[in-house]
Design a protein around this motif. Structure first.
Motif, mmCIF file in Angstrom:
data_model
loop_
_atom_site.group_PDB
_atom_site.id
_atom_site.type_symbol
_atom_site.label_atom_id
_atom_site.label_comp_id
_atom_site.label_asym_id
_atom_site.label_seq_id
_atom_site.Cartn_x
_atom_site.Cartn_y
_atom_site.Cartn_z
ATOM 1 N N ASN A 293 0.827 -1.206 0.000
ATOM 2 C CA ASN A 293 0.000 0.000 0.000
ATOM 3 C C ASN A 293 0.863 1.259 0.000
ATOM 4 N N THR A 294 1.942 1.235 0.796
ATOM 5 C CA THR A 294 2.858 2.378 0.853
ATOM 6 C C THR A 294 3.553 2.584 -0.488
ATOM 7 N N THR A 295 3.919 1.490 -1.155
ATOM 8 C CA THR A 295 4.562 1.583 -2.469
ATOM 9 C C THR A 295 3.655 2.252 -3.488
ATOM 10 N N ILE A 296 2.386 1.886 -3.499
ATOM 11 C CA ILE A 296 1.434 2.466 -4.451
ATOM 12 C C ILE A 296 1.300 3.973 -4.235
ATOM 13 N N MET A 297 1.225 4.401 -2.973
ATOM 14 C CA MET A 297 1.085 5.837 -2.686
ATOM 15 C C MET A 297 2.346 6.611 -3.077
ATOM 16 N N LEU A 298 3.519 6.031 -2.793
ATOM 17 C CA LEU A 298 4.762 6.711 -3.163
ATOM 18 C C LEU A 298 4.935 6.745 -4.678
ATOM 19 N N MET A 299 4.486 5.688 -5.369
ATOM 20 C CA MET A 299 4.532 5.702 -6.832
ATOM 21 C C MET A 299 3.676 6.827 -7.396
ATOM 22 N N ALA A 300 2.500 7.025 -6.807
ATOM 23 C CA ALA A 300 1.635 8.120 -7.254
ATOM 24 C C ALA A 300 2.326 9.466 -7.061
ATOM 25 N N GLY A 301 3.063 9.601 -5.952
ATOM 26 C CA GLY A 301 3.783 10.847 -5.709
ATOM 27 C C GLY A 301 4.909 11.068 -6.699
ATOM 28 N N VAL A 302 5.659 10.013 -7.007
ATOM 29 C CA VAL A 302 6.769 10.136 -7.953
ATOM 30 C C VAL A 302 6.246 10.443 -9.349
ATOM 31 N N MET A 303 5.143 9.799 -9.747
ATOM 32 C CA MET A 303 4.578 10.034 -11.077
ATOM 33 C C MET A 303 3.991 11.433 -11.211
ATOM 34 N N GLY A 304 3.720 12.092 -10.082
ATOM 35 C CA GLY A 304 3.219 13.464 -10.119
ATOM 36 C C GLY A 304 4.300 14.505 -10.319
ATOM 37 N N ILE A 305 5.571 14.092 -10.253
ATOM 38 C CA ILE A 305 6.686 15.020 -10.471
ATOM 39 C C ILE A 305 6.903 15.198 -11.977
ATOM 40 N N ASP A 306 7.097 16.418 -12.404
ATOM 41 C CA ASP A 306 7.289 16.726 -13.823
ATOM 42 C C ASP A 306 8.554 16.028 -14.341
ATOM 43 N N THR A 307 8.401 15.240 -15.403
ATOM 44 C CA THR A 307 9.546 14.493 -15.946
ATOM 45 C C THR A 307 10.631 15.402 -16.517
ATOM 46 N N SER A 308 10.255 16.635 -16.880
ATOM 47 C CA SER A 308 11.263 17.555 -17.433
ATOM 48 C C SER A 308 12.337 17.886 -16.394
ATOM 49 N N ILE A 309 11.961 17.825 -15.116
ATOM 50 C CA ILE A 309 12.946 18.094 -14.054
ATOM 51 C C ILE A 309 14.011 17.010 -14.052
ATOM 52 N N PHE A 310 13.594 15.745 -14.183
ATOM 53 C CA PHE A 310 14.560 14.646 -14.224
ATOM 54 C C PHE A 310 15.432 14.738 -15.476
ATOM 55 N N GLU A 311 14.832 15.127 -16.601
ATOM 56 C CA GLU A 311 15.605 15.264 -17.840
ATOM 57 C C GLU A 311 16.650 16.366 -17.717
ATOM 58 N N ALA A 312 16.263 17.473 -17.065
ATOM 59 C CA ALA A 312 17.211 18.571 -16.873
ATOM 60 C C ALA A 312 18.366 18.137 -15.973
ATOM 61 N N ALA A 313 18.044 17.380 -14.935
ATOM 62 C CA ALA A 313 19.090 16.892 -14.029
ATOM 63 C C ALA A 313 20.020 15.925 -14.750
ATOM 64 N N ARG A 314 19.448 15.100 -15.643
ATOM 65 C CA ARG A 314 20.252 14.140 -16.392
ATOM 66 C C ARG A 314 21.189 14.867 -17.356
ATOM 67 N N ASP A 316 22.373 17.855 -16.916
ATOM 68 C CA ASP A 316 23.409 18.519 -16.113
ATOM 69 C C ASP A 316 24.426 17.540 -15.539
ATOM 70 N N GLY A 317 24.222 16.238 -15.772
ATOM 71 C CA GLY A 317 25.198 15.240 -15.326
ATOM 72 C C GLY A 317 24.931 14.657 -13.957
ATOM 73 N N ALA A 318 23.745 14.855 -13.418
ATOM 74 C CA ALA A 318 23.420 14.303 -12.103
ATOM 75 C C ALA A 318 23.200 12.795 -12.208
ATOM 76 N N GLY A 319 23.812 12.038 -11.281
ATOM 77 C CA GLY A 319 23.658 10.589 -11.265
ATOM 78 C C GLY A 319 22.355 10.175 -10.595
ATOM 79 N N PRO A 320 22.062 8.859 -10.592
ATOM 80 C CA PRO A 320 20.811 8.373 -9.999
ATOM 81 C C PRO A 320 20.669 8.725 -8.522
ATOM 82 N N PHE A 321 21.753 8.561 -7.742
ATOM 83 C CA PHE A 321 21.674 8.838 -6.314
ATOM 84 C C PHE A 321 21.466 10.324 -6.046
ATOM 85 N N LYS A 322 22.181 11.150 -6.767
ATOM 86 C CA LYS A 322 22.038 12.592 -6.578
ATOM 87 C C LYS A 322 20.656 13.057 -7.006
#
Length: 417
Positions: A293-314, A316-322
């Protein structure tokens, strides 16, 4: 000019106020909350100020005052007071004119024991000894002392004070049960949130392209659909001395050692006689039941984040952990706080799993007894006052802890002026 004004008035008069329809749709929620939550909560709060007994289907009470050495309904106490002077008068007649001695105290207590009632004799006897010593110093007669002993039992205290003393008994302290509850909740929540975060990031990562995602999402959520009672009975059967877990350990022990040569036999592990094992099993079951149940709720939260932010971080050279610690986790904080608070509330209300595993006794030595388990024990007694006090205490603890968690974790999201 007048025609335009009248037309505007007619439009306003016949226009539909759509913003008010929202109240209509949320009204059922407030009605359900009022009937099934708010009224019972207020009733519980009122009951905590009284002694309220239920004998069968008949309710005896409530009374705002309870007699200090008495544990029963008012009618029984009045009958008991009528019988007590007769027993004391018989005793006084035997010792009339004699000087008070400490030996006479035992005779008086024997006379009190003959009265069929539910006097708290231990508490009464302690005060009776003090009164006896005082009467000896003042040179009172046995008859005068008998009157003092009779008057001593009629002292009254408030029911609210008595209910609090029952809840915060030194030998049966609620603080100990609160600590047990929090320990088992933390043991289950820490691995739950870590694994749920990991799974949520994996399942929402488009680069990994995991196969059979729907299957895995269904499987991890399945334990949440199983009744806690059935889950607890399953674990109880598995980890019993004659259960399959001990059987597997015995086979492994036999394969690793020459039992025929040494003559040593495997002694089954009694998991439910160990504080660590019992708490660990309770935490494990809570983890397995709720991490999906906790996984489903956290997945909903992650999917609500704009993917362009992750693309911009990628870019800029940011790794997975960062990316996780600098972008995903901070933006996921509101959902994380919601999960934390709801899990905390559920942890404080932990009941069914330890209740079944320990047969309601919190064994070993009440180290797995939770607050709700103790509340359930109060409900089995005649007086619902201590149960009311415990319920109000749980409500207050839940509100305070939830407020602290929200205030300390959501400061970045509050509007500061």
């Amino acid at each position: 000019m007048d025609t335009n004004v009248s037309t505007k008035k007619n439009k306003k008069k016949h226009s539909v106020q759509y913003d008010r329809w929202g109240y209509f749709f949320i009204a059922p929620f407030f009605l359900v909350y009022l009937v099934f939550s708010l009224i019972p909560l207020l009733t519980t709060f009122v009951y905590s100020f009284f002694e309220n007994y239920r004998i069968g289907l008949d309710t005896v009470g409530p009374y705002a005052k309870v007699y200090r050495y008495f544990d029963g309904n008012k009618e029984d106490f009045e009958w008991e007071l009528e019988e007590l002077p007769l027993a004391l008068d018989t005793f006084v007649a035997e010792y009339e004119g004699d000087t008070l001695t400490l030996d006479i105290k035992d005779e008086i207590m024997d006379a009190l024991y003959e009265v069929d009632g539910t006097i708290d004799y231990d508490a009464y006897e302690k005060d009776l000894v003090k009164l006896l010593e005082k009467d000896i110093e003042n040179g009172k007669s046995v008859e005068a002392f008998a009157e003092d002993a009779k008057a001593l039992i009629t002292k009254e205290i408030s029911a609210f004070k008595k209910n609090i003393s029952v809840v915060f008994n030194k030998n049966d302290n609620m603080g100990r049960y609160f600590l047990n509850t929090m320990i088992m909740w933390i043991m289950g929540f820490v691995p739950q949130i870590l694994i749920s975060l990991l799974l949520a990031v994996w399942f929402t990562n488009t680069e990994l392209n995991l196969k059979f995602q729907r299957f895995f999402k269904t499987v991890i959520y399945m334990p949440n659909l199983i009744m806690a009672a059935a889950f607890s009975m399953l674990f109880y059967a598995m980890f019993s001395p004659s259960g399959p877990v001990n059987g597997l350990i015995a086979r492994f022990y036999a394969s690793m050692s020459n039992t025929a040569a040494t003559g040593a036999e495997f002694e089954p592990i009694r998991f439910f006689s160990s504080t660590g094992w019992t708490r660990g099993l309770v935490a494990t079951m809570n983890f397995l039941m709720w991490y999906g149940n906790t996984t489903i709720m956290l997945m909903a939260g992650v999917m609500g984040i704009d993917t362009s932010i992750f693309e911009a971080a990628r870019i800029d050279g940011a790794g997975p952990f960062k990316t996780f610690f600098k972008i995903t986790l901070p933006l996921l904080l509101p959902i994380f706080v919601y999960v934390l608070i709801t899990s905390l509330i559920g942890g404080i209300q932990m009941f069914d799993v330890p209740q079944i595993l320990t047969n309601g006794k919190g064994t070993p030595n009440r180290t797995t007894m939770t607050i709700i388990m103790k509340l359930n024990n109060h409900l089995f007694s005649k007086n619902y006052g201590p149960a009311g006090i415990t319920s109000i205490l749980i409500f207050a603890i839940t509100g305070v802890l939830s407020g602290i968690v929200y205030k300390t974790t959501m400061q970045k999201y509050t509007n500061k002026r």
